[in-house]
Design an enzyme around this catalytic site. Structure first.
Site, PDB file in Angstrom:
ATOM      1  N   CYS A 141      15.810 -24.502  -1.209  1.00 56.26           N
ATOM      2  CA  CYS A 141      15.429 -26.069  -1.173  1.00 56.26           C
ATOM      3  C   CYS A 141      14.288 -26.406  -2.117  1.00 56.26           C
ATOM      4  CB  CYS A 141      15.005 -26.684   0.344  1.00 56.26           C
ATOM      5  SG  CYS A 141      14.577 -28.453   0.434  1.00 56.26           S
ATOM      6  N   CYS A 144      11.607 -29.140  -0.971  1.00 59.48           N
ATOM      7  CA  CYS A 144      10.716 -28.406   0.417  1.00 59.48           C
ATOM      8  C   CYS A 144       9.723 -27.438  -0.432  1.00 59.48           C
ATOM      9  CB  CYS A 144      11.638 -27.463   1.348  1.00 59.48           C
ATOM     10  SG  CYS A 144      12.948 -28.338   1.785  1.00 59.48           S
ATOM     11  N   ASP A 145      10.051 -26.461  -1.172  1.00 56.49           N
ATOM     12  CA  ASP A 145       9.297 -25.451  -1.600  1.00 56.49           C
ATOM     13  C   ASP A 145       8.736 -25.469  -3.065  1.00 56.49           C
ATOM     14  OD1 ASP A 145       9.482 -24.358   0.647  1.00 56.49           O
ATOM     15  OD2 ASP A 145      11.352 -23.262   0.448  1.00 56.49           O
TER      16      ASP A 145
END
Ligand code: NAP
Length: 345
Positions: A141, A144-145
């Protein structure tokens, strides 16, 4: 375990589930959406969308919030942090959806119809080091990261819309993005490809597969061993991040019992979104279909909700006409009602 009764239970609050909830609630059927996290589904893993008609550019999170708000305004309940364990069809034709809720503990939701919109899970490369370095360099993701990789070199594997779009996204943070693809052409849409090829921070490595994630004694990734499939030559790309975007597999594990599916496990439905289990509808990324877009998920959700309402009307008519506990008759009447169509809203 407590028990709650609804007309429609919707599993998953992504675009398919929330659109189904909107339509079901507006048809005045008692509707609940069960979501293991927050509403949004894949929208929460997407920074901006540029292909949702009438929004040239919109934040995924913003759209997710609007979807949830609209479904709730229409009268649907959304139970968040509620994880569905299984959906089982009883001998009398009713469904039991067993869920564990953060607030209420174990709950059984009983309903004549269920719409499963549980989406998918990223496919893993299944190479050595992938699991070991998950969260320590390996991610599925970018939204997200991505922020953890400021000024780092990252590798993206895949050649579809997700890999190409997320390479572009990651290039905002990373010093360099190397996109590794197993063939000599990308599957992604042309507009995304054009943007990628114009991005000076992205290099595409063709005809190459990932073989092993390499890490150091601190447990952090520092490289990816890859192999050129034409020459069989191997080399190591020095990178601290690996983002894997090689597709999804449908989250069908919640469906208890036999249902028709394709070779990849996607659920086969008729054009009302009903699966081979009468009364169980499937919409969005879990369904066997050509493409998986927010718009198509919303379309599936619309159809599933309208069909579910017709199915419920059919069941009630069958009961009124004395079909009693004859499940076969219930199904015949309910399915005929779905096929006949003709309910305007
Ligand atoms: P996808 O379209 O199925 O593409 C998967 C890619 O990964 C393909 O290029 C495939 O290579 C490659 N691949 C598969 N298995 C691999 C393996 N073991 N090793 C290396 N490469 C492998 O998946 P996706 O990109 O996740 O997209 C899923 C769906 O969501 C699609 O319908 C897509 O259109 C949609 N989506 C849309 C958008 C958007 O519209 N902006 C954004 C994201 C996703 P081959 O090409 O050689 O098969």
């Amino acid at each position: 375990m407590s028990e709650k009764n609804y007309d429609v239970v919707i599993v998953g609050a992504g675009p398919a589930g929330m659109t189904a909830a909107l339509y079901a609630a507006r048809a005045l059927v008692k509707t609940v959406v069960l979501e293991r996290g927050e509403p949004g589904g894949e929208l929460l893993n997407t920074e901006y969308l540029e292909n949702f008609i009438s929004y040239p550019k919109v934040l995924g999170r913003e759209l997710a919030d609007k979807f949830a708000e609209h479904a709730k305004q229409a009268g649907a309940e959304i139970h968040t942090y509620t994880t569905v364990d299984r959906v089982t069809r009883r001998a009398d034709g009713m469904f039991e959806t067993v869920a564990e809720s953060f607030m209420d503990g174990a709950v059984t939701y009983v309903s004549p119809t269920v719409i499963v919109t549980a989406g998918g899970t990223p496919v893993k490369l299944n190479i050595p080091g992938e699991l070991e370095y998950a969260g320590k360099g390996v991610s599925y993701c970018a939204v997200c990261d991505g922020g953890f990789f400021k000024e780092h070199h990252v590798v993206v594997v895949g050649g579809g819309d997700a890999a190409v779009e997320e390479s572009d996204y990651l290039s905002r943070y990373a010093s360099k993005v190397t996109l590794v693809h197993r063939r000599d052409e990308l599957r992604a849409s042309k507009v995304l490809q054009q943007r990628l090829f114009a991005n000076p921070k992205v290099e595409v490595v063709w005809n190459t597969v990932a073989e092993e994630v390499l890490g150091d004694e601190n447990g952090l990734m520092h490289g990816l061993r890859v192999r050129d499939v034409l020459t069989n030559e191997e080399r190591v790309i020095d990178a601290t991040g690996l983002f894997v975007f090689i597709g999804f597999r449908p989250n069908t594990g919640v469906i208890d019992g036999h249902y028709e599916h394709d070779a990849m496990g996607y659920v086969l439905t008729d054009n009302t979104m009903m699966s081979s289990i009468p009364g169980l509808f499937v919409a969005g990324d879990m369904r066997a279909q050509l493409t998986r877009q927010v718009t198509t998920a919303a379309g599936d959700g619309t159809t599933a909700a309208i069909a579910a309402e017709k199915y419920i009307v059919g069941l009630r008519e069958a009961q009124q006409h004395g079909a009693g506990t004859n499940t076969a008759t219930f199904e015949a009447v309910a399915s005929a009602k779905v096929e006949a169509g003709g309910y305007a809203h």
